[in-house]
Design a protein around this motif. Structure first.
Motif, mmCIF file in Angstrom:
data_model
loop_
_atom_site.group_PDB
_atom_site.id
_atom_site.type_symbol
_atom_site.label_atom_id
_atom_site.label_comp_id
_atom_site.label_asym_id
_atom_site.label_seq_id
_atom_site.Cartn_x
_atom_site.Cartn_y
_atom_site.Cartn_z
ATOM 1 N N ALA A 41 0.836 -1.200 0.000
ATOM 2 C CA ALA A 41 0.000 0.000 0.000
ATOM 3 C C ALA A 41 0.871 1.250 0.000
ATOM 4 N N VAL A 42 0.389 2.302 -0.648
ATOM 5 C CA VAL A 42 1.024 3.613 -0.592
ATOM 6 C C VAL A 42 0.765 4.229 0.779
ATOM 7 N N HIS A 43 -0.421 3.960 1.302
ATOM 8 C CA HIS A 43 -0.833 4.470 2.611
ATOM 9 C C HIS A 43 -1.754 3.429 3.223
ATOM 10 N N ASP A 44 -1.555 3.105 4.487
ATOM 11 C CA ASP A 44 -2.353 2.058 5.129
ATOM 12 C C ASP A 44 -2.910 2.572 6.457
ATOM 13 N N GLU A 45 -4.203 2.456 6.603
ATOM 14 C CA GLU A 45 -4.911 2.841 7.826
ATOM 15 C C GLU A 45 -5.713 1.627 8.301
ATOM 16 N N CYS A 47 -8.902 1.234 8.676
ATOM 17 C CA CYS A 47 -10.172 1.040 7.968
ATOM 18 C C CYS A 47 -10.057 1.039 6.452
ATOM 19 N N PHE A 48 -8.955 1.572 5.899
ATOM 20 C CA PHE A 48 -8.805 1.647 4.452
ATOM 21 C C PHE A 48 -7.326 1.658 4.094
ATOM 22 N N ALA A 49 -7.065 1.418 2.821
ATOM 23 C CA ALA A 49 -5.688 1.476 2.317
ATOM 24 C C ALA A 49 -5.715 2.158 0.957
ATOM 25 N N VAL A 50 -4.578 2.720 0.574
ATOM 26 C CA VAL A 50 -4.441 3.402 -0.715
ATOM 27 C C VAL A 50 -3.369 2.682 -1.517
ATOM 28 N N TYR A 51 -3.693 2.383 -2.772
ATOM 29 C CA TYR A 51 -2.773 1.673 -3.657
ATOM 30 C C TYR A 51 -2.632 2.421 -4.969
ATOM 31 N N GLU A 52 -1.491 2.267 -5.617
ATOM 32 C CA GLU A 52 -1.351 2.744 -6.993
ATOM 33 C C GLU A 52 -2.156 1.805 -7.872
ATOM 34 N N ASP A 53 -2.881 2.356 -8.825
ATOM 35 C CA ASP A 53 -3.625 1.523 -9.762
ATOM 36 C C ASP A 53 -2.621 0.749 -10.600
ATOM 37 N N LYS A 54 -2.831 -0.554 -10.739
ATOM 38 C CA LYS A 54 -1.904 -1.404 -11.500
ATOM 39 C C LYS A 54 -1.885 -1.012 -12.973
ATOM 40 N N TYR A 55 -3.004 -0.529 -13.478
ATOM 41 C CA TYR A 55 -3.124 -0.092 -14.871
ATOM 42 C C TYR A 55 -3.639 1.347 -14.878
ATOM 43 N N PRO A 56 -2.800 2.307 -14.526
ATOM 44 C CA PRO A 56 -3.260 3.691 -14.355
ATOM 45 C C PRO A 56 -3.640 4.362 -15.673
ATOM 46 N N THR A 57 -4.670 5.208 -15.594
ATOM 47 C CA THR A 57 -5.034 6.011 -16.759
ATOM 48 C C THR A 57 -3.986 7.090 -16.986
ATOM 49 N N LYS A 58 -3.334 7.503 -15.905
ATOM 50 C CA LYS A 58 -2.216 8.438 -15.963
ATOM 51 C C LYS A 58 -1.446 8.328 -14.657
ATOM 52 N N GLU A 59 -0.246 8.890 -14.622
ATOM 53 C CA GLU A 59 0.578 8.831 -13.427
ATOM 54 C C GLU A 59 -0.161 9.448 -12.240
ATOM 55 N N GLY A 60 -0.110 8.782 -11.113
ATOM 56 C CA GLY A 60 -0.772 9.283 -9.917
ATOM 57 C C GLY A 60 -2.156 8.710 -9.678
ATOM 58 N N HIS A 61 -2.647 7.853 -10.588
ATOM 59 C CA HIS A 61 -3.958 7.214 -10.441
ATOM 60 C C HIS A 61 -3.898 6.287 -9.223
ATOM 61 N N LEU A 62 -4.720 6.583 -8.219
ATOM 62 C CA LEU A 62 -4.724 5.815 -6.976
ATOM 63 C C LEU A 62 -6.082 5.173 -6.729
ATOM 64 N N LEU A 63 -6.075 4.142 -5.907
ATOM 65 C CA LEU A 63 -7.301 3.479 -5.468
ATOM 66 C C LEU A 63 -7.391 3.594 -3.951
ATOM 67 N N PHE A 64 -8.519 4.076 -3.454
ATOM 68 C CA PHE A 64 -8.796 4.150 -2.028
ATOM 69 C C PHE A 64 -9.768 3.007 -1.728
ATOM 70 N N ILE A 65 -9.320 2.066 -0.890
ATOM 71 C CA ILE A 65 -10.044 0.810 -0.732
ATOM 72 C C ILE A 65 -10.390 0.558 0.729
ATOM 73 N N PRO A 66 -11.691 0.427 1.032
ATOM 74 C CA PRO A 66 -12.075 0.100 2.405
ATOM 75 C C PRO A 66 -11.702 -1.347 2.718
ATOM 76 N N LYS A 67 -11.390 -1.606 3.965
ATOM 77 C CA LYS A 67 -11.028 -2.973 4.349
ATOM 78 C C LYS A 67 -12.243 -3.812 4.738
ATOM 79 N N THR A 68 -13.419 -3.180 4.757
ATOM 80 C CA THR A 68 -14.671 -3.875 5.020
ATOM 81 C C THR A 68 -15.548 -3.720 3.787
ATOM 82 N N LYS A 69 -16.047 -4.831 3.271
ATOM 83 C CA LYS A 69 -16.783 -4.808 2.000
ATOM 84 C C LYS A 69 -18.191 -4.222 2.116
#
Length: 153
Positions: A41-45, A47-69
């Motif tokens: 993760a780029v940032h881990d909390e 309740c959520f984590a932030v990741y770089e998108d594996k297939y970014p539309t452009k540089e800096g494309h991130l995903l903010f993902i909750p740890k509970t579905k």
């Protein structure tokens, strides 16, 4: 884990995305079973984590993902944190704007059925012509079929 095992079958003949045939669990029950859990993760909390998108539309494309579905408040927290990231970057002059988006359901283009918010940083001139909004947030996405035909990825 494997894509399509008990999950949706690919019905689309024009599937342009490179992750189409990757062996991933497309419908995880817990965060530890998601495609992101194995990545750094780029940032881990808690309740959520932030990741770089594996297939970014452009540089800096991130995903903010909750740890509970199945907790709507957690996806709200992800939108809040993505918005905070964007406004901080605009205020510091790193970017001119940003798009936030979420695909929810197969008909909306979701391919990993765990909620996540896309953060796409924007700069003036990063698209041809007038900038487009959320209706077509990033038309120069290299993975869109029309761009792949032009020699994209």
């Amino acid at each position: 884990m494997g894509r399509m095992v008990g999950n949706m079958k690919n019905r689309w003949s024009d599937e342009p995305y490179p992750w189409h045939n990757e062996a991933v669990n497309t419908n995880p029950k817990e965060f530890k079973d998601t495609v992101w859990a194995e990545r750094k993760a780029v940032h881990d909390e808690p309740c959520f984590a932030v990741y770089e998108d594996k297939y970014p539309t452009k540089e800096g494309h991130l995903l903010f993902i909750p740890k509970t579905k199945d907790a709507p408040g957690m996806i709200g927290l992800c939108f809040q944190e993505a918005y905070r990231k964007g406004t901080d970057m605009v205020n510091s002059g790193e970017i001119d704007g940003f798009n936030l988006g979420m695909n929810n359901g197969e008909s909306a283009g979701q391919s990993i059925f765990w909620p996540h918010v896309h953060f796409i940083p924007r700069t003036l001139g990063d698209q041809k012509g007038r900038p487009k909004g959320v209706r077509r947030a990033y038309p120069d996405d290299p993975y869109q079929a029309e761009n792949m035909k032009k020699g994209g990825k």
